[in-house]
Scaffold this motif. Structure first.
Motif, PDB file in Angstrom:
ATOM      1  N   ALA A   1       8.871  20.939  54.747  1.00 30.59           N
ATOM      2  CA  ALA A   1       8.932  22.344  54.341  1.00 30.59           C
ATOM      3  C   ALA A   1      10.128  23.038  54.983  1.00 30.59           C
ATOM      4  CB  ALA A   1       7.637  23.060  54.716  1.00 30.59           C
ATOM      5  N   THR A   2      10.353  22.787  56.264  1.00 30.05           N
ATOM      6  CA  THR A   2      11.502  23.369  56.954  1.00 30.05           C
ATOM      7  C   THR A   2      12.798  22.880  56.331  1.00 30.05           C
ATOM      8  OG1 THR A   2      10.245  23.404  59.024  1.00 30.05           O
ATOM      9  CG2 THR A   2      12.624  23.680  59.184  1.00 30.05           C
ATOM     10  N   SER A   3      12.859  21.593  56.048  1.00 31.73           N
ATOM     11  CA  SER A   3      14.048  21.013  55.444  1.00 31.73           C
ATOM     12  C   SER A   3      14.318  21.602  54.065  1.00 31.73           C
ATOM     13  CB  SER A   3      13.891  19.494  55.349  1.00 31.73           C
ATOM     14  OG  SER A   3      15.052  18.891  54.824  1.00 31.73           O
ATOM     15  N   ALA A   4      13.249  21.865  53.298  1.00 30.05           N
ATOM     16  CA  ALA A   4      13.408  22.420  51.951  1.00 30.05           C
ATOM     17  C   ALA A   4      13.821  23.885  52.005  1.00 30.05           C
ATOM     18  CB  ALA A   4      12.113  22.261  51.166  1.00 30.05           C
ATOM     19  N   VAL A   5      13.133  24.683  52.810  1.00 29.68           N
ATOM     20  CA  VAL A   5      13.442  26.118  52.913  1.00 29.68           C
ATOM     21  C   VAL A   5      14.829  26.322  53.512  1.00 29.68           C
ATOM     22  CG1 VAL A   5      12.778  28.294  54.006  1.00 29.68           C
ATOM     23  CG2 VAL A   5      11.027  26.790  53.073  1.00 29.68           C
TER      24      VAL A   5
ATOM     25  N   LEU B   1      11.694  36.188  60.695  1.00 25.47           N
ATOM     26  CA  LEU B   1      10.256  36.034  60.483  1.00 25.47           C
ATOM     27  C   LEU B   1       9.940  35.721  59.031  1.00 25.47           C
ATOM     28  CD1 LEU B   1       8.840  38.918  62.739  1.00 25.47           C
ATOM     29  CD2 LEU B   1       8.809  36.456  63.192  1.00 25.47           C
ATOM     30  N   GLY B   2      10.758  36.243  58.116  1.00 28.52           N
ATOM     31  CA  GLY B   2      10.549  35.939  56.699  1.00 28.52           C
ATOM     32  C   GLY B   2      10.699  34.459  56.409  1.00 28.52           C
ATOM     33  N   PHE B   3      11.741  33.847  56.983  1.00 28.13           N
ATOM     34  CA  PHE B   3      11.926  32.405  56.809  1.00 28.13           C
ATOM     35  C   PHE B   3      10.765  31.624  57.428  1.00 28.13           C
ATOM     36  CE2 PHE B   3      16.410  33.188  55.734  1.00 28.13           C
ATOM     37  CZ  PHE B   3      16.599  32.226  54.763  1.00 28.13           C
ATOM     38  N   LEU B   4      10.299  32.067  58.595  1.00 26.39           N
ATOM     39  CA  LEU B   4       9.154  31.402  59.220  1.00 26.39           C
ATOM     40  C   LEU B   4       7.905  31.497  58.349  1.00 26.39           C
ATOM     41  CD1 LEU B   4       9.466  32.417  62.990  1.00 26.39           C
ATOM     42  CD2 LEU B   4       9.831  30.155  61.982  1.00 26.39           C
ATOM     43  N   ALA B   5       7.717  32.644  57.703  1.00 29.54           N
ATOM     44  CA  ALA B   5       6.549  32.825  56.828  1.00 29.54           C
ATOM     45  C   ALA B   5       6.607  31.870  55.639  1.00 29.54           C
ATOM     46  CB  ALA B   5       6.482  34.270  56.350  1.00 29.54           C
ATOM     47  N   VAL B   6       7.785  31.745  55.029  1.00 29.15           N
ATOM     48  CA  VAL B   6       7.934  30.838  53.887  1.00 29.15           C
ATOM     49  C   VAL B   6       7.728  29.391  54.317  1.00 29.15           C
ATOM     50  CG1 VAL B   6       9.498  30.025  52.087  1.00 29.15           C
ATOM     51  CG2 VAL B   6       9.495  32.435  52.717  1.00 29.15           C
ATOM     52  N   ILE B   7       8.265  29.029  55.485  1.00 29.47           N
ATOM     53  CA  ILE B   7       8.075  27.669  56.006  1.00 29.47           C
ATOM     54  C   ILE B   7       6.602  27.390  56.262  1.00 29.47           C
ATOM     55  CG2 ILE B   7       8.483  26.184  58.010  1.00 29.47           C
ATOM     56  CD1 ILE B   7      11.283  27.449  58.211  1.00 29.47           C
ATOM     57  N   SER B   8       5.885  28.359  56.808  1.00 28.44           N
ATOM     58  CA  SER B   8       4.453  28.192  57.089  1.00 28.44           C
ATOM     59  C   SER B   8       3.658  27.973  55.808  1.00 28.44           C
ATOM     60  CB  SER B   8       3.921  29.420  57.838  1.00 28.44           C
ATOM     61  OG  SER B   8       4.591  29.596  59.060  1.00 28.44           O
ATOM     62  N   ILE B   9       3.950  28.768  54.793  1.00 32.16           N
ATOM     63  CA  ILE B   9       3.267  28.608  53.500  1.00 32.16           C
ATOM     64  C   ILE B   9       3.584  27.245  52.899  1.00 32.16           C
ATOM     65  CG2 ILE B   9       3.115  29.478  51.130  1.00 32.16           C
ATOM     66  CD1 ILE B   9       3.691  32.273  52.280  1.00 32.16           C
TER      67      ILE B   9
ATOM     68  N   ILE C   1      12.920  24.944  47.920  1.00 30.51           N
ATOM     69  CA  ILE C   1      14.380  24.850  47.896  1.00 30.51           C
ATOM     70  C   ILE C   1      14.983  26.073  47.218  1.00 30.51           C
ATOM     71  CG2 ILE C   1      16.312  23.609  46.833  1.00 30.51           C
ATOM     72  CD1 ILE C   1      14.768  21.022  47.332  1.00 30.51           C
ATOM     73  N   GLN C   2      14.374  26.488  46.095  1.00 27.21           N
ATOM     74  CA  GLN C   2      14.898  27.635  45.361  1.00 27.21           C
ATOM     75  C   GLN C   2      14.819  28.916  46.175  1.00 27.21           C
ATOM     76  OE1 GLN C   2      16.038  27.610  41.507  1.00 27.21           O
ATOM     77  NE2 GLN C   2      17.144  28.729  43.067  1.00 27.21           N
ATOM     78  N   VAL C   3      13.686  29.136  46.832  1.00 29.83           N
ATOM     79  CA  VAL C   3      13.530  30.322  47.672  1.00 29.83           C
ATOM     80  C   VAL C   3      14.481  30.250  48.868  1.00 29.83           C
ATOM     81  CG1 VAL C   3      11.961  31.607  49.172  1.00 29.83           C
ATOM     82  CG2 VAL C   3      11.141  30.719  46.987  1.00 29.83           C
ATOM     83  N   GLY C   4      14.573  29.077  49.488  1.00 28.60           N
ATOM     84  CA  GLY C   4      15.447  28.922  50.641  1.00 28.60           C
ATOM     85  C   GLY C   4      16.909  29.069  50.287  1.00 28.60           C
ATOM     86  N   GLY C   5      17.304  28.570  49.113  1.00 28.76           N
ATOM     87  CA  GLY C   5      18.689  28.686  48.679  1.00 28.76           C
ATOM     88  C   GLY C   5      19.088  30.122  48.396  1.00 28.76           C
ATOM     89  N   LEU C   6      18.208  30.848  47.738  1.00 31.55           N
ATOM     90  CA  LEU C   6      18.486  32.259  47.469  1.00 31.55           C
ATOM     91  C   LEU C   6      18.475  33.071  48.758  1.00 31.55           C
ATOM     92  CD1 LEU C   6      16.322  32.852  44.261  1.00 31.55           C
ATOM     93  CD2 LEU C   6      18.814  32.849  44.397  1.00 31.55           C
ATOM     94  N   GLY C   7      17.655  32.649  49.700  1.00 31.99           N
ATOM     95  CA  GLY C   7      17.486  33.421  50.932  1.00 31.99           C
ATOM     96  C   GLY C   7      16.236  34.262  50.831  1.00 31.99           C
ATOM     97  N   TYR C   8      15.562  34.425  51.960  1.00 32.94           N
ATOM     98  CA  TYR C   8      14.295  35.160  51.971  1.00 32.94           C
ATOM     99  C   TYR C   8      14.467  36.575  51.442  1.00 32.94           C
ATOM    100  CZ  TYR C   8      10.605  38.095  53.904  1.00 32.94           C
ATOM    101  OH  TYR C   8       9.607  39.026  54.050  1.00 32.94           O
ATOM    102  N   MET C   9      15.471  37.291  51.913  1.00 31.97           N
ATOM    103  CA  MET C   9      15.638  38.683  51.512  1.00 31.97           C
ATOM    104  C   MET C   9      16.020  38.800  50.046  1.00 31.97           C
ATOM    105  SD  MET C   9      14.693  40.505  53.974  1.00 31.97           S
ATOM    106  CE  MET C   9      14.998  41.951  52.971  1.00 31.97           C
ATOM    107  N   THR C  10      16.867  37.912  49.547  1.00 30.19           N
ATOM    108  CA  THR C  10      17.261  37.945  48.141  1.00 30.19           C
ATOM    109  C   THR C  10      16.072  37.680  47.232  1.00 30.19           C
ATOM    110  OG1 THR C  10      19.464  37.151  48.730  1.00 30.19           O
ATOM    111  CG2 THR C  10      18.815  36.957  46.426  1.00 30.19           C
ATOM    112  N   ALA C  11      15.264  36.667  47.578  1.00 31.96           N
ATOM    113  CA  ALA C  11      14.099  36.318  46.755  1.00 31.96           C
ATOM    114  C   ALA C  11      13.067  37.442  46.746  1.00 31.96           C
ATOM    115  CB  ALA C  11      13.472  35.019  47.275  1.00 31.96           C
ATOM    116  N   THR C  12      12.753  37.979  47.909  1.00 28.92           N
ATOM    117  CA  THR C  12      11.737  39.035  47.972  1.00 28.92           C
ATOM    118  C   THR C  12      12.232  40.325  47.319  1.00 28.92           C
ATOM    119  OG1 THR C  12      12.521  39.595  50.198  1.00 28.92           O
ATOM    120  CG2 THR C  12      10.606  38.152  50.037  1.00 28.92           C
TER     121      THR C  12
END
Length: 448
Positions: free
Chosen positions: A45-49, A9-17, A75-86
């Motif tokens: 957005a999906t491709s970047a995240v 769900l975290g990845f979905l939230a970032v993609i939505s934003i 890309i930066q948030v997606g590369g780090l991963g949702y949990m790592t970034a948050t």
């Protein structure tokens, strides 16, 4: 809520934003808006995240400067991963991590324990910044003389971040084909891609090994099995991929035939690196031979190493399964790698990853083949595997005006599943597995 569901769900939230930001008029070069923009924004957005690099429009001309900034942030948030970034944000805010947060990080990074999670996050962020800043300075001599200081600095930053995170996004309409003969580009970009996709654990272990080797006190360091498998498999795939592409494409009149030997070798090397996870290209992928496309599909499906920014089934999964085959041929019931026995649970996980991944690729390929029958099978399979493995290489199908909205949405779903992982998504949907204490009688079965 389970940890796996939190991550998904975290990845979905970032993609939505990201979709909302990229759909805004100030993110578009023409400043307009339409419902088609929303599909483009969702796909991008999906491709970047998911650090894929797949595109349905020309990123360089379709999006404004603000759009490019949003893409690199995603890309930066997606590369780090949702949990790592948050989690890093929580650490900056001074909040202490609870047990649930540590378990989520442990599962997201595929680690065996939860100790030292805060220090691990800091190390990951520091490693990311060191490599991205190094890439920035190394690429300045390439872009600054041609585009000036301001534009050259931005181009170096964008491509450094995109390469380290294995995203493959470029603000050039032809990706990096204009730098096919540039020795610096063909060393720096692949270098960032390799280290970004090799996994943080491997980088940390490599650093400790080098530090001990350079210190006055020589101490014997026992390298982990993960390190040995990741390094050896990566080197084997890079060498074999370079040789294969050189032999197949060097005589292709539409790509490399007639070029000097150095350019042919650099192009084969670059394609070998980028095929496994990154998505940059210095040749026109759409003009590759069928054999070249199939080699690329195989490398994309394998992907990089776990714990990094790469996709695919991962090199460790490949090695576990090849070791299983070796054990069967030798008449053994145990699987060994570098004088270490592989647990049965790990073998079952590797089988599950491959079976789930193949099922996903087959399903998505069938769906697109039904909706867009005008495209060749090899092209559709190429796009699906590229999306699943978060690579982003394309034969040009996604940019075709005939490529349907349904097919784009199928690729969006494929990129998302490929990023979060087949097993993690199944765990989120079905709930965390529970141990079973029931044992059934054993019986033989004809196999093979």
């Amino acid at each position: 809520m389970t940890v796996s569901r939190t991550i998904c769900l975290g990845f979905l939230a970032v993609i939505s934003i990201g979709t909302l930001l990229l759909a805004m008029p100030f993110s578009l070069a023409n400043g307009g808006w339409s419902w088609e923009n929303l599909i483009v924004a969702l796909f991008t957005a999906t491709s970047a995240v998911c650090v894929t690099g797949h595109i349905v429009v020309d990123t360089a001309t379709y999006f404004s400067t603000w759009g490019h900034i949003f893409i690199i942030m995603l890309i930066q948030v997606g590369g780090l991963g949702y949990m790592t970034a948050t989690t890093f944000l929580l650490i900056l805010l001074g909040r202490r991590m609870g047990l649930r947060d540590k378990v989520a990080i442990q599962q997201a990074l595929d680690r065996t324990g939860i100790e030292g999670v805060s220090q691990l996050i800091r190390s990951i962020i520091a490693t990311t910044l060191i490599f991205e800043i190094s890439g920035l300075f190394l690429l300045l001599p390439v872009f600054v003389p041609q585009y000036g200081l301001d534009q050259g600095l931005w181009l170096a930053l964008f491509h450094s971040v995109s390469a380290w995170n294995n995203a493959g996004f470029s603000v050039f309409s032809d990706s990096l084909t204009g730098y096919q003969s540039s020795l610096l580009v063909n060393l720096v970009i692949p270098g960032l891609i390799i280290f970004g996709g090799i996994g943080y654990d491997v980088i940390f272990e490599m650093y400790l090994w080098l530090r001990e080797r350079l210190s006055r006190e020589k101490r014997h360091i026992v390298l982990s099995l993960n390190f040995k498998v990741a390094i050896s498999t990566t080197l084997i795939l890079l060498v074999l991929g370079t040789i294969a592409f050189f032999l197949v494409e060097s005589r292709n009149p539409r790509i490399l035939a007639g070029k000097d030997l150095q350019t042919q070798i650099l192009a084969a090397w670059f394609q070998s690196v980028t095929s496994r996870t990154a998505g940059f290209n210095t040749i026109d992928v759409g003009k590759m031979t069928t054999a070249g496309l199939f080699i690329t599909i195989a490398l994309m499906f394998i992907g990089g190493n776990p714990g990094g920014t790469a996709g695919g089934i991962k090199t460790t999964t490949l090695r576990v399964l090849t070791s299983c085959t070796k054990a069967i041929l030798q008449g053994r019931e145990e699987v060994y790698l570098y004088e270490r026995q592989i647990p049965v649970s790990l073998v079952l996980k590797a089988v599950g990853v491959v079976v789930g991944s193949l099922a996903l690729v087959i399903l998505m390929t069938i769906l697109i083949a039904l909706s867009d029958p005008e495209f060749d099978f090899i092209q559709i399979l190429f796009e699906v595997v590229s999306a699943f493995a978060t690579v982003g290489l394309s034969t040009g199908v996604t940019l075709d005006a005939q490529f349907s909205t349904f097919a784009k949405l199928v690729l969006v779903a494929t990129m998302y599943i490929g990023r979060v992982g087949v097993l993690l998504l199944m765990s989120a949907a079905l709930g965390d597995p529970k141990p079973s204490f029931v044992r059934y009688p054993e019986e033989n079965l004809l196999v093979g």
